[in-house]
Design a protein around this motif. Sequence first.
Motif: not given
Length: 67
Positions: A2, A4-5, A8, A31, A33
């Motif tokens: 993953k 991280r924010k 992104r 991303t 998502q």
Amino acid sequence: GKIRKEERLQKALDYLEENKVLKVRQYMELTGQAHTTAACELRAFSRDASSGIVSVGRGPAVVYVKR
């Protein structure tokens, strides 16, 4: 794994350096998502003055640009 924010957000900003406009679909591709998650996160970024991103337009026509 993953990302991280912050990473992104950086991907979004990097994308906007090259392309003037970021759509939810492009952010999904950047991303990995799902649509809902990507849309919510972009909305959150656009509300945060420190993110460097703002939204333009409404509803399905919304796009994101550099602040």
